[in-house]
Design a protein around this motif. Structure first.
Motif, PDB file in Angstrom:
ATOM      1  N   ALA A 140       0.648  -1.177   0.053  1.00 47.37           N
ATOM      2  CA  ALA A 140       0.053   0.145  -0.105  1.00 47.37           C
ATOM      3  C   ALA A 140       0.943   1.287   0.003  1.00 47.37           C
ATOM      4  N   ASP A 141       2.176   1.098   0.500  1.00 50.36           N
ATOM      5  CA  ASP A 141       2.982   2.363   0.857  1.00 50.36           C
ATOM      6  C   ASP A 141       3.918   2.235  -0.259  1.00 50.36           C
ATOM      7  N   ALA A 142       3.913   1.690  -1.503  1.00 45.13           N
ATOM      8  CA  ALA A 142       5.100   1.754  -2.504  1.00 45.13           C
ATOM      9  C   ALA A 142       5.120   3.113  -2.970  1.00 45.13           C
ATOM     10  N   GLY A 143       4.155   3.714  -3.374  1.00 44.19           N
ATOM     11  CA  GLY A 143       4.414   5.086  -3.925  1.00 44.19           C
ATOM     12  C   GLY A 143       5.190   5.939  -3.060  1.00 44.19           C
ATOM     13  N   ARG A 144       5.431   5.894  -1.816  1.00 48.24           N
ATOM     14  CA  ARG A 144       6.249   6.860  -1.066  1.00 48.24           C
ATOM     15  C   ARG A 144       7.652   6.812  -1.398  1.00 48.24           C
ATOM     16  N   TRP A 145       8.066   5.756  -2.170  1.00 52.00           N
ATOM     17  CA  TRP A 145       9.639   5.857  -2.521  1.00 52.00           C
ATOM     18  C   TRP A 145       9.810   6.673  -3.906  1.00 52.00           C
ATOM     19  N   LEU A 146       8.716   7.340  -4.460  1.00 48.02           N
ATOM     20  CA  LEU A 146       8.855   8.075  -5.470  1.00 48.02           C
ATOM     21  C   LEU A 146       9.038   9.695  -5.136  1.00 48.02           C
ATOM     22  N   HIS A 147       9.199   9.638  -3.728  1.00 43.91           N
ATOM     23  CA  HIS A 147       9.465  11.218  -3.277  1.00 43.91           C
ATOM     24  C   HIS A 147      10.776  11.025  -2.374  1.00 43.91           C
ATOM     25  N   ALA A 148      11.660  11.875  -2.804  1.00 42.72           N
ATOM     26  CA  ALA A 148      12.997  12.181  -2.016  1.00 42.72           C
ATOM     27  C   ALA A 148      13.013  11.921  -0.510  1.00 42.72           C
ATOM     28  N   GLY A 149      11.876  12.670   0.028  1.00 39.84           N
ATOM     29  CA  GLY A 149      11.910  12.738   1.456  1.00 39.84           C
ATOM     30  C   GLY A 149      11.837  11.240   2.286  1.00 39.84           C
ATOM     31  N   ALA A 150      11.225  10.437   1.541  1.00 35.35           N
ATOM     32  CA  ALA A 150      11.086   9.013   2.012  1.00 35.35           C
ATOM     33  C   ALA A 150      12.477   8.632   2.263  1.00 35.35           C
ATOM     34  N   TRP A 151      13.164   8.782   1.286  1.00 32.85           N
ATOM     35  CA  TRP A 151      14.678   8.200   1.576  1.00 32.85           C
ATOM     36  C   TRP A 151      15.188   8.879   2.485  1.00 32.85           C
ATOM     37  N   ALA A 152      15.281  10.073   2.548  1.00 31.50           N
ATOM     38  CA  ALA A 152      16.264  10.821   3.351  1.00 31.50           C
ATOM     39  C   ALA A 152      15.561  10.503   4.849  1.00 31.50           C
TER      40      ALA A 152
END
Length: 314
Positions: A213-225
């Motif tokens: 369900a949360d796969a889309g969050r990895w499209l945002h740099a903030g999730a990695w940071a």
């Protein structure tokens, strides 16, 4: 290796014995690190990260292995998506790190069976004796989780079943490595593991996109940071230490010895896994588990020292 000594019975060279024991240590700690990684990633996300780290940056420096690509693809699918996709799911739906380290060693039995059926590798007497002792040890481990009044530690039947499927897939990857060696003797194990690590990345990403369900969050740099250092350390260990170093050494052993001579060394992994669980995760060890450790150590001693004793007698 002594001239005239059958490969199935020959003792391992000192360098290869040390390599096998290093793999045992790397893979025993591996299960604790998996638990850490699953705090920050879903199983399929952790699988994609593990193999992305394993492949990069080595594939830019290593030539593709001198084997047919079908072996590279099959190894990547069995050892990546099959083995660790199942194990990561098992740890998420209901399996402790300690029990996972035990159940995965059933790959020894799958490997010996499939090596006999597909490669016609006959097990020697030390291996048969070691497998018998190991079976007793694994039963003792299992008794810990069936004894009335003994907490199983969030273990589910589905988790156990997934772990066994992962073990079967690990055994299949052992056979693929041996078949690649038979067809292309002398291929480079490190290059083989590194290039095969590219194979699971896209399947894991596709599975994550379809099910998480949360796969889309990895499209945002903030999730990695926002990821803490422990998340990065976990995937780095899983990718570089457990996969590249561990499977590089393991595959190298499979290129020099029959599969049923190499596979039993993984029986030492539960000993390390239990110890790591005690000292890192604070897990306790029951009398049944200690009995299992004794059986596994006895099996490993039989497999390692048995061929040397037989060669000395001969």
């Amino acid at each position: 290796m002594t001239p005239g000594t059958p490969a199935a019975a020959a003792p391992l060279a000192t360098r290869d014995l040390l390599a096998a024991l290093a793999v045992v240590l790397l893979w025993g700690v591996n299960f604790v690190v998996m638990k850490w990684g699953l705090r920050f990633f879903t199983p399929f996300q952790l699988g994609a990260m593990r193999y992305l780290f394993a492949a990069l940056p080595l594939v830019f420096f290593l030539r593709p292995p001198a084997v047919r690509w079908r072996w590279v693809v099959l190894y990547g699918l069995f050892q990546g998506v099959g083995q660790f996709g199942m194990v990561f799911l098992a740890l998420r739906v209901g399996l402790t790190a300690a029990l996972a380290s035990v159940l995965m060693q059933t790959q020894v039995f799958f490997t010996a069976l499939w090596a006999f059926m597909l490669l016609h590798e006959r097990p020697g007497r030390p291996l048969l004796a070691g497998l018998s002792l190991a079976a007793i040890g694994l039963v003792c481990f299992g008794m810990h989780f069936t004894t009335p009044g003994q907490a199983a530690g969030d273990v589910t039947l589905l988790g156990v079943a997934l772990a066994l499927c992962g073990a079967a897939s690990w055994a299949a990857s052992n056979i693929v490595a041996r078949m690649a060696q038979k067809e292309s003797p002398g291929y480079e194990p490190l290059a083989f593991v590194a290039w095969s690590s590219l194979v699971p990345v896209l399947p894991f990403m596709a599975l994550s996109a379809a099910t998480d369900a949360d796969a889309g969050r990895w499209l945002h740099a903030g999730a990695w940071a926002a990821l803490p250092w422990l998340a990065w350390a976990s995937v780095a260990y899983l990718g570089w230490c457990a996969t590249i170093l561990g499977y590089g050494l393991w595959t190298g052993l499979l290129t020099r010895y029959p599969a049923n001579r190499v596979a039993p060394f993984s029986l030492g992994v539960p000993v390390v896994g239990l110890s790591a669980g005690m000292f890192v995760l604070g897990e306790s060890v029951s009398p049944w588990q200690w009995a299992g450790v004794a059986g596994v150590v006895a099996a490993l001693a039989c497999v390692v020292l048995g061929p040397w004793w037989m060669a000395k007698r001969g």
